[in-house]
Design a protein around this motif. Sequence first.
Motif, short mmCIF file in Angstrom:
data_model
loop_
_atom_site.label_atom_id
_atom_site.label_comp_id
_atom_site.label_asym_id
_atom_site.label_seq_id
_atom_site.Cartn_x
_atom_site.Cartn_y
_atom_site.Cartn_z
N ARG A 299 0.83 -1.21 0.00
CA ARG A 299 0.00 0.00 0.00
C ARG A 299 0.86 1.26 0.00
O ARG A 299 0.61 2.21 -0.73
N ARG A 300 1.90 1.27 0.86
CA ARG A 300 2.79 2.44 0.93
C ARG A 300 3.52 2.67 -0.39
O ARG A 300 3.65 3.79 -0.86
N THR A 301 3.96 1.57 -1.00
CA THR A 301 4.67 1.68 -2.28
C THR A 301 3.74 2.20 -3.36
O THR A 301 4.12 3.07 -4.15
N ALA A 302 2.50 1.67 -3.41
CA ALA A 302 1.54 2.13 -4.42
C ALA A 302 1.19 3.60 -4.22
O ALA A 302 1.09 4.35 -5.18
N GLN A 303 1.05 4.02 -2.96
CA GLN A 303 0.73 5.43 -2.68
C GLN A 303 1.89 6.33 -3.06
O GLN A 303 1.70 7.41 -3.62
N ALA A 304 3.12 5.89 -2.79
CA ALA A 304 4.30 6.69 -3.14
C ALA A 304 4.41 6.87 -4.64
O ALA A 304 4.86 7.91 -5.12
#
Length: 200
Positions: free
Chosen positions: A192-197
């Motif tokens: 999720r963090r990677t996709a948001q970044a």
Amino acid sequence: MKETVTADPVLAPAPGAEQHLALDFANSAVVLPGGQFADLLGTPAAARRWLIERDLAPAELELLEMCTAQLRSLREQIRALLASRADGLPAPAPALAAVNEALTGAPAAALLHWDPTRGLYRAASHPTTQIVAHASAVLAADAADLLTGPDAERLTACGSAPCGRYLLRHGRRHWCSTRCGDRARAARAYARRTAQAETD
């Protein structure tokens, strides 16, 4: 490349393994964190310990590598049946044949023999083989009961890669242990963090 560890991993049994010895047997090959792998049937000494701890063999059992290899082979065939059932696929014919052979491979009684000096007598032709055949029959019977019984609907593979253990699902839980559940949640959070970044 997986590194094989020789010490027994300290893992709680997967859900359902306490009720179904076949699940415990299938899960005796364990993928551990860091690319390590533990095989609780990897050596005759380890397989002997596994059988004795589950009351499938007497304490004085001595195992040969040939017998240990037979146990590992049966484990892989049972794992193939569990995988096909969990994935809703047809059962592989070689796995069915191996389990059926184990079911019928243990004599129900001591066999009748002839010796010129003793005459007719009854005995097992090879006590160690008979013990392993009996243990294999017990494990195969439990696998057959699991795969055809009411618990079969709850059978699943652990949802945390690279774990390869099987379990009986309880509610929404798809992990064999807290360790695997934590790893799966951490992987989802990281994704999720990677996709948001990437979208920022």
